[in-house]
Design an enzyme around this catalytic site. Structure first.
Site, PDB file in Angstrom:
ATOM      1  N   HIS A 346       0.871  -1.168   0.000  1.00  0.00           N
ATOM      2  CA  HIS A 346       0.000   0.000   0.000  1.00  0.00           C
ATOM      3  C   HIS A 346       0.915   1.228   0.000  1.00  0.00           C
ATOM      4  CE1 HIS A 346      -3.135  -2.736   2.082  1.00  0.00           C
ATOM      5  NE2 HIS A 346      -3.307  -2.739   0.772  1.00  0.00           N
ATOM      6  N   GLU A 349       1.526   3.548   3.063  1.00  0.00           N
ATOM      7  CA  GLU A 349       2.032   2.972   4.307  1.00  0.00           C
ATOM      8  C   GLU A 349       3.542   2.845   4.165  1.00  0.00           C
ATOM      9  OE1 GLU A 349      -0.300  -0.582   4.765  1.00  0.00           O
ATOM     10  OE2 GLU A 349      -2.184   0.526   4.655  1.00  0.00           O
ATOM     11  N   HIS A 484       3.092  -3.309   6.621  1.00  0.00           N
ATOM     12  CA  HIS A 484       1.965  -2.408   6.404  1.00  0.00           C
ATOM     13  C   HIS A 484       2.003  -1.327   7.478  1.00  0.00           C
ATOM     14  CE1 HIS A 484      -0.471  -4.946   3.455  1.00  0.00           C
ATOM     15  NE2 HIS A 484       0.567  -5.715   3.766  1.00  0.00           N
ATOM     16  N   GLU A 576       2.000  -4.917  10.979  1.00  0.00           N
ATOM     17  CA  GLU A 576       1.471  -3.550  11.000  1.00  0.00           C
ATOM     18  C   GLU A 576       2.381  -2.748  11.929  1.00  0.00           C
ATOM     19  OE1 GLU A 576      -1.077  -2.390   9.288  1.00  0.00           O
ATOM     20  OE2 GLU A 576      -2.065  -4.205   8.545  1.00  0.00           O
TER      21      GLU A 576
END
Length: 741
Positions: A346, A349, A484, A576
């Site tokens: 992404h 990110e 991410h 994350e």
């Protein structure tokens, strides 16, 4: 006359009538929702906005217009704005802010540093008034999407306590994050205080400044103060908002810009916060050109252990560069496992991208210094780092900047594809086969083929996704992770629920090892392992020890983790990294410290379990595509081109079987210890007599006596079996005839 004009300008500037206006307009994702309500319906008459406001407005796929910076100087001489206009073309980089954000979005500002005049309920308290904070699915829970005042008047405020003297330079505002409600502040004032009792307003000349707010829920709007103000406290005081009859409320999310000043009471060095990072790395955001330049510099500094290569191109033609770190770059060595980190799937990110660039520099430097941990990793592992899987999306987000890209700007590919939903859905193929097949022995549990419809040219598959799939098929990866942003948690497969439920725990056959992998990263990450940290958005992952089965969080069909597990030998998790998808550059040294140990210790896990080589017993040649089966784990892996294999396992005793087409299977017991080194479990397979005979005859050789004897024994055994079957059928027929008579 010139002297008089000069004195007049000085006087006007001293009085504060110098107004700086920055207007920026650029292309924005056409998927962004537009307001279904008229923007001009507010609770009061529209007030003129003053000060410096930067608005990022939405438009549809038009090329970016030029950025115009206009300085207005008003005075008795009646000078016009046109005489002071200075226009320049938009540069590649984002707008440079004089001072960094205080950290409402990154949680650097704690909950007890935020106060408000009132709030509707706990879920809409001042602690929720953070830029880009995301709400839960339901309005009304404890994780709502902003601060909302209980009362609807111009006396409401959100207060931030910086806890030390700070030179405040601006504010960034957003509407409330909600899929059910529309709440935005159209204009606001700002006040400052040193004691939270006496407040002074931000001024525009002799009048109190009023700043432009939001017209939609998601677009961040930046307001820069005409003159910076030194204080400890700052208040945002909404003046107009979207009213919608009795449904409109004062709600906002915010970030404050400011430079903290040295504390005069801290006279000793140990009382001051360290300003220089321990590792001297290139801590900044790198666009595509700068990323390529940095990778080249690392390669030039360590040419013996690094190699730069491209795995493909993005939709716009940007190369997907990867860095290999190994003692023999460009070559797969027998018995040496292959590892990968992937970042930037992404585009907005961005922290993973910078961490991998830092990791390249760090490993090069420490290898040259002789750090034994790094030397061992380089010599025993072939490491691949892909810092930007979606360079098109990153370039889009980079031009907006860390605080103004919003939550989704640059997330998708140029074609609007979410790449983490873009891999082949092999989960459904597997579960459909399980439902249809009545004989479990005929089911496969690994190396699922890619469906034909997915490989067609008409399939809506991003070129970046295709490039990564080819990369996975070309390199025998054993372990990997994708980075991410927007949360603090490590997720592991499966990412997709079996019956398309929104969320449901959906484990793999290797659940225990995946939980180990996730725990390794989470427990060594400085922020995740902090028991006092607050949740990022709308889920408290501390309750799960900062790890979770991906499908138990939310279902993700077509994820890279699931595809990697079902189509290749590679185990992969998702990390994350941060509550803030696009941290400010000032946060990068801290984020490196938070993740450095995690990055290294996770790579070391590629050496857990068993490894070995499957060879032909007669020729000693490696056997490709030999199946490695571990009893009680319904997921096999395969040997690669030279016959070597790696099977990730937790410590314990395992019964392992190797089999290959044309060979008799072989089994042995392998003991996995707690050491950081794998257990060696080699296999030598004997060809089946028929296969061995075919190979000899194909080469024009003579059949050995032992093989002739073996074939004769097999023929006799087959003859006995068939004779016995014939006799049984004859006996059964005779018995039936006897009964009839």
């Amino acid at each position: 006359m010139a002297v008089a004009l000069h004195l007049r300008l000085l006087l006007l500037l001293h009085c504060g009538s110098f107004i700086l206006v920055i207007s920026v307009s650029s292309a924005v994702d056409s998927r962004t929702a537009r307001s279904p309500f008229p923007a001009d319906r507010t609770n009061a008459t529209e007030l003129p906005t003053t000060g410096s406001t930067t608005r990022y407005s939405k438009s549809t796929a038009k090329p970016p217009r030029t950025t115009t910076t206009t300085r207005h100087v008003t005075g008795d001489a009646g000078e016009t704005a046109a005489s002071r206009k200075d226009t320049r073309e938009e540069e590649e980089g984002p707008l440079e802010l004089e001072c960094p954000p205080l950290g409402l979005e990154s949680l650097k500002i704690k909950n007890n540093q935020l106060r408000a005049s009132s709030y509707k309920r706990r879920g809409l308290g001042p602690h929720r008034g953070r830029l880009n904070i995301q709400s839960g699915i339901e309005d009304g829970d404890i994780y709502d999407g902003g601060w909302c005042a209980q009362h609807r008047d111009m006396k409401q405020w959100l207060e931030v306590d910086a806890r030390r003297l700070t030179r405040f330079t601006g504010v960034i505002l957003q509407g409330r994050a909600s899929i059910w409600s529309w709440n935005v502040v159209h204009s606001y004032k700002v006040q400052f205080s040193n004691d939270s009792l006496v407040w002074r307003p931000s001024m525009n000349g002799t009048d109190e400044a009023v700043f432009e707010g939001n017209q939609d829920l998601e677009t961040p709007v930046l307001a820069l103060f005409n003159t910076s103000t030194v204080a400890r406290y700052i208040r945002i005081n909404p003046q107009t908002w979207y009213q919608n009859g009795t449904q409109g409320h004062i709600c906002l999310r915010a970030e404050v810009l400011g430079c903290t000043l040295p504390d005069p009471n801290n006279i000793y060095a140990w009382q001051t916060e360290p300003t220089e990072p321990k590792d001297k790395l290139d801590f900044r955001h790198h666009n595509y050109k700068e990323m390529r330049k940095l990778m080249k510099s690392v390669n030039e500094a360590c040419p013996d252990i690094t190699r730069i290569y491209s795995i493909g191109k993005s939709y716009t033609g940007l190369k997907l560069y990867a860095m290999e770190i190994s003692d023999n770059p460009g070559k797969h060595e027998l018995g040496e496992p292959e590892f990968r980190y992937v970042a930037g799937m992404h585009g907005n990110e961005v922290l993973g991208r910078e961490l991998l660039l830092n990791l390249m520099q760090y490993m090069c430097r420490e290898y040259k210094r002789g750090d034994q941990r790094i030397v061992r990793l380089v010599k025993e592992t072939r490491i691949h780092l892909l810092p930007s899987m979606n360079p098109d999306g990153y370039e889009k987000a980079f031009k907006k900047g860390s605080e103004l890209a919003g939550w989704a700007w640059g997330r998708y590919s140029y074609e609007g594809i979410d790449m983490n939903h873009n891999f082949a859905d092999l989960n459904s193929e597997m579960w459909n086969a399980i439902e249809v097949e009545t004989d479990p022995s005929k089911l496969i549990n690994h190396y699922f083929p890619i469906p034909e419809h997915y490989t067609s040219e008409e399939a809506f598959v991003a070129p970046e996704t295709r490039a990564v799939i080819n990369w996975m098929q070309d390199v025998p990866f054993v372990l990997g992770a994708s980075f991410h942003g927007g949360e603090l948690v490590v997720t592991y497969p499966y990412d997709m629920t079996r019956d398309w439920a929104p969320r449901e725990h959906t484990p793999t056959a290797d659940e225990s090892f995946f939980r180990w992998l996730a725990t390794v990263y989470a427990s060594t990450n400085r922020v995740m392992s902090n028991p006092d940290r607050r949740p990022c958005h709308n889920k408290d992952f501390l309750r799960y020890n900062n790890i979770i089965n991906g499908a138990d969080w939310h279902t993700v069909p077509g994820s890279m983790n699931d595809f990697s597990y079902l189509h290749t030998n590679c185990f992969e998790v998702t990390v994350e990294l941060s509550c803030d998808k696009f941290p400010h550059v000032s946060e990068l040294p801290v984020e490196w410290e938070n993740n450095r140990e995690s990055l290294l210790v996770y790579m070391e896990q590629v050496h857990r379990g068993i490894k070995g080589v499957v060879r032909d017993k007669d020729t000693e040649a490696g056997i490709t595509d030999a199946i490695i089966k571990v009893d009680d784990i319904d997921h096999h892996i395969r040997s690669v081109a030279d016959g070597d294999y790696w099977r990730l396992l937790n410590p314990g005793e395992y019964r392992v079987t190797a089999s290959a087409e044309g060979y008799s299977p072989s089994s042995r017991t392998c003991q996995v210890m707690y050491d950081h080194y794998p257990t060696i479990c080699d296999f030598r397979l004997t060809k089946m007599p028929r296969q061995r005979l075919e190979d000899i005859l194909a080469k024009g050789g003579k059949v050995p006596k032992d093989l002739q004897l073996r074939l004769r024994q097999l023929r006799l055994r087959k003859l006995r079996v068939t004779t016995k079957a014939i006799n049984q059928r004859r006996s059964a027929s005779a018995a039936k005839r006897a009964k009839r008579m």
